[in-house]
Design an enzyme around this catalytic site. Structure first.
Site: not given
Length: 559
Positions: A479-480
């Site tokens: 994800c981030k």
């Protein structure tokens, strides 16, 4: 994840997590790489995209490797025919048939045909140097002031009438030539099984001589070699044209220096994760003969799972990630024998330049000697990267209700096609693999997920993961920051594996346990100094149910 069953057997599952490969330093005010590159590139009709250039390089490598194999196997067939042994003749014919099948599959790629048409279009344009000035006067800029002769005009007219089926005939001739050889071999085997029929003709011998077998096969083998040589020569010219056209575009219009730096920054993150995943996969599969054969025949699949939202900065991160993952198709691996077993001598090294990177993976001597001959000889292992994205947080909810999710839709659709292409190549090249049996149903389910356009359709990620594991691919989840949403995804995947493959009964308890204790929480502790995932109660209301952490394990511990 190590799993030990009560009977003493066990299994290992690689779980690789990493932050989204993106240039956070330059930030995302103007978008990510995909958007920036589309603004600065203006492709002409004969220019090619990165994916096409990478595919052209792969096809060049494939046909260049297959041609000498085909020639060698055809010579071996002629040599074996002198033994008058039908079993040996069949043994020599089988590998030739397999290699020709792989060659025809490569030659049938539509990119070759379109490039040949483009080459013809450019060569024809060189003859058309005449034009009309604004004053209406005719000007002939041909090398000589004389008009083309009638004969030259006829040749030019024939060139303009280029038959688009010409290439289809060229590769089909290769397959037809092989069919003729197979038919002749069957006929010779039939003669060998029924030698008494030859005695019906006065003066005939009881069995054909070795020279007669070779004499009957020789013209067919020569025809096969000629057809292969012609088709490969055209394919090499076409694919070289694609690569050079793309290189010209990059040289003339690759954008400002900051864009190049951005691309390199993203690529460095993507390749680091890939090397980690491939190393783990290689070491855990040294006893898997089918997987090793798959490596040197087709290459390795690398499947990236992304949980970024299509909103704000994360949309730019996904645009960076899309290009970074696609650039991995230019990377190849090769396995080498380490000088010693010291840790420094076992580290992977990178050589080459952009579009020709090779990662050398040293193995201890004993492991290296157990590999198939092709890998020991330094065969290049091609990388087939795909990426699927489904946003799951509250920003994705905003994008789905009020924004634009076309980036995610297009990305998933394109990579579904690439994944299917890899599986079809695997099926054509190695049809005996047992892993291929359930693939058709899995790919159909994936197609359905992509077409459904359901909000936060995490079933798409689950199905893509199943396909990847089925074909022995490398899986990477991000994800981030790879600590919150990623933790929810990989722990869910681990529990699904335990349930489906190891009869786990209490699914929800195990899921909560993995999220509350162990590696995922240690990652959070290391990153932010607290033992809570960075979710608020409001955020979790927008999460798919199985992606929500247990009570007490989340809270706003940092901004």
């Amino acid at each position: 994840m190590e799993v030990t069953d009560p009977d003493g057997t066990g299994a290992w599952y690689d779980v690789i997590t990493f932050g989204a490969p993106a240039d956070h330093h330059q930030a995302f005010k103007h978008g990510g790489l995909k958007r920036l590159m589309s603004k600065h590139r203006k492709y002409s009709s004969a220019s090619y995209l990165q994916d096409q250039s990478s595919r052209a390089r792969q096809l060049l490598s494939t046909v260049s490797q297959l041609q000498p194999h085909v020639f060698g196997l055809s010579e071996e067939l002629l040599s074996v025919s002198s033994e008058l042994n039908t079993a040996r003749l069949q043994e020599a014919l089988e590998p030739l048939t397999q290699q020709i099948g792989q060659l025809v599959h490569a030659l049938k790629d539509e990119l070759v045909k379109s490039a040949l048409i483009a080459i013809h279009g450019q060569s024809s344009a060189h003859f058309s140097c005449s034009h009309v000035h604004s004053n209406g006067h005719f000007c002939d800029n041909s090398p000589t002031s004389d008009r083309l002769s009638l004969g030259q005009q006829e040749v030019h007219r024939r060139d303009e009438e280029y038959d688009e089926d010409e290439w289809d005939i060229a590769w089909a001739n290769v397959a037809t030539s092989l069919s003729c050889i197979i038919a002749m071999a069957d006929r010779l085997k039939g003669q060998d099984l029924c030698p008494h029929k030859q005695q019906e003709t006065p003066g005939s011998t009881a069995s054909p001589s070795s020279s007669s077998w070779q004499e009957q096969l020789l013209p067919l083998v020569v025809t096969l070699r000629d057809c292969v040589r012609e088709a490969v020569t055209k394919a090499q010219a076409a694919m070289t044209f694609v690569v050079l056209q793309h290189a010209v575009v990059l040289t003339v219009d690759q954008g400002p220096a900051q864009m190049v730096l951005r691309r390199h920054a993203v690529f460095s993150q993507a390749i680091s994760a890939l090397v980690c995943g491939f190393a783990l996969k290689l070491y855990s599969s040294l006893d898997d003969h089918d997987f090793l054969q798959q490596l040197h025949t087709v290459g390795v699949l690398a499947q990236f799972e992304s949980l970024l939202s299509i909103y704000g900065d994360e949309e730019g991160m996904l645009e960076d990630m899309e290009v970074g993952v696609a650039d991995l198709s230019q990377v190849a691996f090769t396995v080498t024998e380490a000088e010693t077993d010291r840790e420094d001598d076992l580290l992977p090294t990178l050589r080459g330049t952009w579009y020709t990177f090779v990662v050398e993976m040293p193995l201890p001597a004993e492991m290296f000697r157990s590999l198939p001959q092709q890998l020991r000889d330094g065969c290049l292992i091609r990388v087939h990267p795909v990426v699927f994205n489904i946003g799951i947080n509250q920003q994705q909810s905003v994008a789905e209700r009020f924004g634009d999710t076309s980036l995610q839709d297009r990305l998933n659709h394109q990579n579904c096609e690439r994944l299917r292409g890899y599986c079809e190549t695997l099926r054509d090249s190695l049809p005996h693999l047992t892993c291929l049996q359930p693939l058709s149903n899995m790919l159909s389910s994936l197609d359905h997920c992509v077409a459904s356009r359901k909000r936060k359709n995490v079933e798409l990620l689950w199905t893509a993961a199943m396909v990847c594991r089925q074909v022995g691919g490398v899986r990477l989840t991000s994800c981030k920051s790879a600590k919150d949403r990623t933790a929810m995804s990989v722990t869910l995947e681990q529990c699904v594996l335990l349930r489906d493959r190891h009869t786990l009964r209490d699914f929800n308890t195990a899921l909560d346990c993995m999220r509350r204790d162990g590696c995922r929480m240690e990652n959070v502790q290391k990153n932010i100094g607290g033992r809570k995932f960075a979710f608020s109660s409001v955020q979790l209301l927008t999460f798919p149910k199985l992606y929500r952490p247990p009570d007490g394990s989340y809270g706003q511990t940092h901004t």
